[in-house]
Design a protein around this motif. Structure first.
Motif, mmCIF file in Angstrom:
data_model
loop_
_atom_site.group_PDB
_atom_site.id
_atom_site.type_symbol
_atom_site.label_atom_id
_atom_site.label_comp_id
_atom_site.label_asym_id
_atom_site.label_seq_id
_atom_site.Cartn_x
_atom_site.Cartn_y
_atom_site.Cartn_z
ATOM 1 N N ASP A 1 0.802 -1.228 0.000
ATOM 2 C CA ASP A 1 0.000 0.000 0.000
ATOM 3 C C ASP A 1 0.833 1.275 0.000
ATOM 4 N N LEU A 2 2.115 1.168 0.252
ATOM 5 C CA LEU A 2 2.986 2.340 0.371
ATOM 6 C C LEU A 2 3.085 3.116 -0.943
ATOM 7 N N PRO A 3 3.371 4.408 -0.869
ATOM 8 C CA PRO A 3 3.511 5.222 -2.091
ATOM 9 C C PRO A 3 4.525 4.663 -3.082
ATOM 10 N N ALA A 4 5.575 4.031 -2.590
ATOM 11 C CA ALA A 4 6.593 3.470 -3.480
ATOM 12 C C ALA A 4 6.115 2.222 -4.198
ATOM 13 N N ASP B 1 2.013 0.408 -4.468
ATOM 14 C CA ASP B 1 0.726 0.635 -5.131
ATOM 15 C C ASP B 1 0.096 1.980 -4.776
ATOM 16 N N ASP B 2 0.600 2.618 -3.718
ATOM 17 C CA ASP B 2 0.134 3.953 -3.318
ATOM 18 C C ASP B 2 -1.379 3.995 -3.105
ATOM 19 N N ASP B 3 -1.859 3.101 -2.213
ATOM 20 C CA ASP B 3 -3.288 3.039 -1.905
ATOM 21 C C ASP B 3 -3.590 3.730 -0.584
ATOM 22 N N ASP B 4 -4.750 4.383 -0.529
ATOM 23 C CA ASP B 4 -5.178 5.094 0.677
ATOM 24 C C ASP B 4 -6.130 4.272 1.540
ATOM 25 N N HIS C 1 0.000 3.382 6.416
ATOM 26 C CA HIS C 1 0.830 4.583 6.304
ATOM 27 C C HIS C 1 -0.002 5.857 6.357
ATOM 28 N N LYS C 2 -1.306 5.744 6.109
ATOM 29 C CA LYS C 2 -2.198 6.892 6.268
ATOM 30 C C LYS C 2 -2.648 7.026 7.723
ATOM 31 N N GLU D 1 4.542 6.721 6.960
ATOM 32 C CA GLU D 1 5.219 5.761 6.092
ATOM 33 C C GLU D 1 6.295 4.968 6.829
ATOM 34 N N HIS E 1 -3.456 2.158 -12.322
ATOM 35 C CA HIS E 1 -2.013 1.956 -12.269
ATOM 36 C C HIS E 1 -1.466 1.354 -13.560
#
Length: 296
Positions: A85-88, A90-93, A102-103, A107, A245
């Motif tokens: 899920d991290l921005p690096a 799949d960057d999911d909220d 991470h939200k 992170e 994506h």
């Protein structure tokens, strides 16, 4: 007992065990421990533990031995989601309808929580009390999870997935990607449970391995399908995230109907693999049915 009742019972079983494992940890950093708890206990179908349990039941393994397998598998799965899920990545909220780790934290904490859950998985396999037979298989169980979760399995599959983003890949490449990223851990669920069963021979283990590989691929095909056919409320995350994506998917390569037929073909093949086993495999067959009929 109905499949739903059994699923609920086994979900509750593994949830209590996981909570106990976390509660037994000394508190070094409260925020990190809370993030681990958030990532591990926030929800989920507990599909990998369930598959391990019903495989163990079919093969007459000790359920207390499968407890170790189930907990370790879910810790690995949870860690992978925190990192995916991290921005690096799949960057999911959102995950399961809730803010991703991470939200909810940050992170750095999400990374450390994932790292901690990964090592907790192997700590469980190394120290959880086992029966005399399963004790002799402890190293083998660890090896299975190493192979399924690391470079040769889930992590390798995630790397292939990242490198394929924004590119068009062929069906064989997509199959290999998902065999590693998703299928390896599902395969380990079956293989590790079989290791705990004194009467399971190599022929039966091969049939189970074939079943798990087919179900693992069917899971991913169906996952690709529901990413475009289900609502955001059903998914618990943004709809069409694969398209957003620019990922290669089975519907993109085969069309929606072609992907649905692929999932059905894999399902039928998985049942054929089960038919070779001299056990009551009804629960495993119902698991395969769930995989290809689910809508979220």
């Amino acid at each position: 007992m109905s499949q739903l009742a059994q699923l609920t019972e086994l979900q509750e079983r593994v949830n209590k065990l996981l909570e106990a494992k976390l509660n037994a940890l000394p508190v070094n950093d409260e925020k990190l421990l809370e993030a681990m708890r958030y990532g591990l206990l926030i929800g989920g179908k507990r599909m990998r533990p369930y598959l391990a349990y019903i495989t163990g039941q079919a093969l007459h393994a000790e359920m207390s031995d499968i407890d170790a397998v189930a907990c370790a598998l879910e810790c690995i799965h949870a860690y992978s989601l925190l990192h995916d899920d991290l921005p690096a990545m799949d960057d999911d909220d959102l995950r399961r309808g809730q803010p991703t780790c991470h939200k909810a934290f940050d992170e750095a904490t999400a990374i450390l929580a994932g790292d901690s859950l990964q090592t907790l998985a192997f700590d469980i396999l190394a120290h959880h009390p086992l029966s005399a037979f399963a004790e002799s298989k402890r190293i083998k169980l660890i090896q299975h999870l190493v192979n399924a979760s690391g470079y040769q399995g889930m992590c390798g599959g995630q790397a292939l997935d990242l490198s394929a983003t924004g590119k068009s890949v062929d069906l064989e490449t997509l199959k290999q990607l998902h065999k590693l990223k998703t299928g390896a851990l599902l395969g380990a669920s079956v293989a590790m449970a079989a290791e705990c069963a004194p009467n399971a021979d190599e022929t039966q283990k091969r049939a189970l391995s074939e079943f798990a590989e087919l179900v693992g691929l069917a899971y991913q095909v169906q996952d690709d399908i529901i990413d475009i056919t289900s609502s955001e409320e059903e998914l618990g995350k943004p709809k069409g995230s694969d398209l957003e994506h620019n990922k290669s998917t089975y519907p993109a390569l085969l069309g929606l109907q072609g992907a649905q037929q692929k999932a059905e073909d894999l399902y039928q093949e998985s049942l054929q693999a089960l038919a070779r086993l001299p056990y009551n495999t009804q629960n495993l067959a119902e698991f395969a049915t769930f995989i290809v009929r689910r809508t979220h």
